[in-house]
Design an enzyme around this catalytic site. Structure first.
Site, PDB file in Angstrom:
ATOM      1  N   TRP A  42     -39.150  -4.247 -19.593  1.00 53.18           N
ATOM      2  CA  TRP A  42     -39.888  -4.223 -18.321  1.00 53.18           C
ATOM      3  C   TRP A  42     -40.910  -3.097 -18.430  1.00 53.18           C
ATOM      4  O   TRP A  42     -40.516  -1.928 -18.556  1.00 53.18           O
ATOM      5  CB  TRP A  42     -38.889  -3.946 -17.203  1.00 53.18           C
ATOM      6  CG  TRP A  42     -39.365  -3.545 -15.835  1.00 53.18           C
ATOM      7  CD1 TRP A  42     -39.254  -2.296 -15.270  1.00 53.18           C
ATOM      8  CD2 TRP A  42     -39.937  -4.382 -14.816  1.00 53.18           C
ATOM      9  NE1 TRP A  42     -39.726  -2.306 -13.990  1.00 53.18           N
ATOM     10  CE2 TRP A  42     -40.153  -3.583 -13.681  1.00 53.18           C
ATOM     11  CE3 TRP A  42     -40.295  -5.726 -14.775  1.00 53.18           C
ATOM     12  CZ2 TRP A  42     -40.706  -4.067 -12.503  1.00 53.18           C
ATOM     13  CZ3 TRP A  42     -40.859  -6.217 -13.596  1.00 53.18           C
ATOM     14  CH2 TRP A  42     -41.052  -5.404 -12.481  1.00 53.18           C
ATOM     15  N   SER A  44     -42.759  -0.793 -16.753  1.00 59.56           N
ATOM     16  CA  SER A  44     -42.548  -0.348 -15.369  1.00 59.56           C
ATOM     17  C   SER A  44     -43.753   0.404 -14.811  1.00 59.56           C
ATOM     18  O   SER A  44     -44.254   1.342 -15.440  1.00 59.56           O
ATOM     19  CB  SER A  44     -41.317   0.570 -15.364  1.00 59.56           C
ATOM     20  OG  SER A  44     -41.301   1.397 -14.228  1.00 59.56           O
ATOM     21  N   ASP A  56     -46.508   6.623  -8.300  1.00 55.62           N
ATOM     22  CA  ASP A  56     -46.570   5.171  -8.530  1.00 55.62           C
ATOM     23  C   ASP A  56     -47.157   4.545  -7.263  1.00 55.62           C
ATOM     24  O   ASP A  56     -46.435   3.967  -6.458  1.00 55.62           O
ATOM     25  CB  ASP A  56     -45.140   4.677  -8.804  1.00 55.62           C
ATOM     26  CG  ASP A  56     -45.067   3.173  -8.991  1.00 55.62           C
ATOM     27  OD1 ASP A  56     -46.091   2.553  -9.309  1.00 55.62           O
ATOM     28  OD2 ASP A  56     -43.959   2.623  -8.807  1.00 55.62           O
ATOM     29  N   ARG A 157     -42.390 -11.165  -6.360  1.00 54.78           N
ATOM     30  CA  ARG A 157     -41.446 -10.152  -5.866  1.00 54.78           C
ATOM     31  C   ARG A 157     -41.560 -10.019  -4.353  1.00 54.78           C
ATOM     32  O   ARG A 157     -42.617  -9.669  -3.827  1.00 54.78           O
ATOM     33  CB  ARG A 157     -41.762  -8.828  -6.580  1.00 54.78           C
ATOM     34  CG  ARG A 157     -41.075  -7.624  -6.033  1.00 54.78           C
ATOM     35  CD  ARG A 157     -41.176  -6.499  -7.045  1.00 54.78           C
ATOM     36  NE  ARG A 157     -41.087  -5.199  -6.442  1.00 54.78           N
ATOM     37  CZ  ARG A 157     -41.143  -4.074  -7.133  1.00 54.78           C
ATOM     38  NH1 ARG A 157     -41.302  -4.091  -8.449  1.00 54.78           N
ATOM     39  NH2 ARG A 157     -41.064  -2.909  -6.524  1.00 54.78           N
ATOM     40  N   HIS A 188     -36.158  -7.671  -3.914  1.00 49.61           N
ATOM     41  CA  HIS A 188     -35.938  -6.237  -4.133  1.00 49.61           C
ATOM     42  C   HIS A 188     -35.279  -5.620  -2.898  1.00 49.61           C
ATOM     43  O   HIS A 188     -35.511  -6.060  -1.768  1.00 49.61           O
ATOM     44  CB  HIS A 188     -37.264  -5.540  -4.433  1.00 49.61           C
ATOM     45  CG  HIS A 188     -37.100  -4.253  -5.192  1.00 49.61           C
ATOM     46  ND1 HIS A 188     -35.935  -3.894  -5.823  1.00 49.61           N
ATOM     47  CD2 HIS A 188     -37.964  -3.228  -5.446  1.00 49.61           C
ATOM     48  CE1 HIS A 188     -36.087  -2.727  -6.408  1.00 49.61           C
ATOM     49  NE2 HIS A 188     -37.301  -2.296  -6.201  1.00 49.61           N
TER      50      HIS A 188
HETATM   51  C1  SPV Z   1     -40.842  -0.183 -11.336  1.00 48.75           C
HETATM   52  O1  SPV Z   1     -40.031   0.055 -12.236  1.00 48.75           O
HETATM   53  O2  SPV Z   1     -41.985   0.268 -11.321  1.00 48.75           O
HETATM   54  C2  SPV Z   1     -40.478  -1.056 -10.206  1.00 48.75           C
HETATM   55  C3  SPV Z   1     -39.105  -1.097  -9.730  1.00 48.75           C
HETATM   56  O3  SPV Z   1     -41.360  -1.669  -9.654  1.00 48.75           O
HETATM   57  S1  SPV Z   1     -39.005  -0.002  -8.370  1.00 48.75           S
HETATM   58  O4  SPV Z   1     -39.279   1.340  -8.865  1.00 48.75           O
HETATM   59  O5  SPV Z   1     -37.634  -0.116  -7.876  1.00 48.75           O
HETATM   60  O6  SPV Z   1     -39.959  -0.401  -7.360  1.00 48.75           O
HETATM   61 MG    MG Z   2     -43.243  -0.933 -10.030  1.00 48.20          MG
END
Ligand code: SPV
Ligand code: MG
Length: 292
Positions: A42, A44, A56, A157, A188
């Site tokens: 993944w 991320s 993020d 998602r 999620h």
């Molecule tokens: C990521 O790993 O960036 C995800 C999962 O999108 S979460 O951090 O839970 O949003």
């Molecule tokens: Mg993410």
């Protein structure tokens, strides 16, 4: 066009009860995930943003996310699912991204139904604003109509539970997204128990398989997920880089305390291990053949 990695992921999904992958922020993380025997990586958004030590929150560009995933794809053979956030904008951005995802050899993308710019879903007090259903369906259609290979997978998602909009909204959205062409629904949740996710899975009556990210509800083990049925993909999204931060902080503190590097050998791998992970043995083999 034939997308070898997407085809691999499709085959894994057909053959295995559950396909399990782990998050990576860079190619080295991805290599470790592959070596550990997981099915996929993944890429991320949390991890890639963390590698720049910035939030993020849609701050770095689509190109930076793609470059991170491409560097992973160059050194591993297992498929990659790229976390494409909200698709980096509207359907135009999605179409531009999908072309590059496939060109980079990525197998699948996950796109979340939040407004751009987004906040991380697990952030306490984060902005969790949902996009309109029609708008997000347009993005899914744009992705599916842009992909050149038959096998490329688009995971939609659903962030309704994250945003606190409830089960009904989550189910309504998931159905609309599957009808728009999504290959899987990622539901999620940031709840500390799996209850709301389990409720969603039990209510799910469409053929499209479900994807789960059990970061916040780790008690839902693979064994229990298999019992639920309907779930095909499990993503352990952030455990490589969270472990790295802990290990690095511990060794740094110890160097500071000991005023030297004479006490830390057991806290890290030998340099030779890094060389291995970097493919140095293969390079040396090549040199024997080609450095004439
Ligand atoms: C990521 O790993 O960036 C995800 C999962 O999108 S979460 O951090 O839970 O949003
Ligand atoms: Mg993410």
């Amino acid at each position: 066009m034939f997308n070898e990695n997407a085809n691999k992921l499709r085959k894994l999904m057909a053959e295995k009860e559950l396909v399990v992958g782990v998050g990576a922020r860079d190619a080295l993380d991805a290599k470790l995930v592959e070596n550990a025997g997981f099915d996929f990586v993944w890429s991320s958004s949390l991890g890639v943003s963390a590698s720049y030590a910035i939030p993020d929150a849609s701050l770095i560009s689509m190109k930076q996310y793609i470059e991170a995933a491409r560097s992973m794809a160059e050194v591993i053979d297992i498929p990659i699912i790229i976390d494409a956030d909200t698709g980096y904008g509207n359907a135009n951005n999605v179409m531009y991204a999908v072309k590059q995802f496939e060109a980079a050899g990525l197998a699948a993308m996950s796109m979340e139904d939040k407004k751009f710019p987004k906040d991380n879903s697990l952030l306490a007090g984060g902005r969790q604003e949902l996009a309109r259903i029609e708008e997000f369906c347009g993005k899914i259609k744009a992705a599916k109509n842009t992909q050149k290979s038959e096998d490329f997978i688009v995971i939609a998602r659903v962030e309704a539970l994250i945003a606190g909009w409830g089960q009904q909204e989550a189910v309504k959205r998931a159905i609309a997204y599957v009808d728009a062409g999504a290959d899987s629904i990622l539901i999620h949740s940031k709840s500390k128990t799996p209850d709301e996710v389990v409720e969603f899975v039990k209510a799910w009556d469409r053929r499209a398989p479900i994807t789960l990210v059990p970061t916040m509800y780790p008690d839902l083990t693979e064994e229990k997920i298999k019992e639920l049925g309907k779930v095909k993909i499990v993503i352990y999204a952030n455990h490589t880089f969270r472990a790295t931060v802990k290990a690095a902080e511990e060794i740094l503190q110890e160097i500071k305390r000991a005023k030297g590097i004479h006490t830390i050998n057991d806290m890290m791998v030998p340099v030779a291990r890094l060389f291995e992970l970097q493919g140095v043995p293969q390079m040396k083999e090549n040199e024997k053949k080609y450095l004439l």
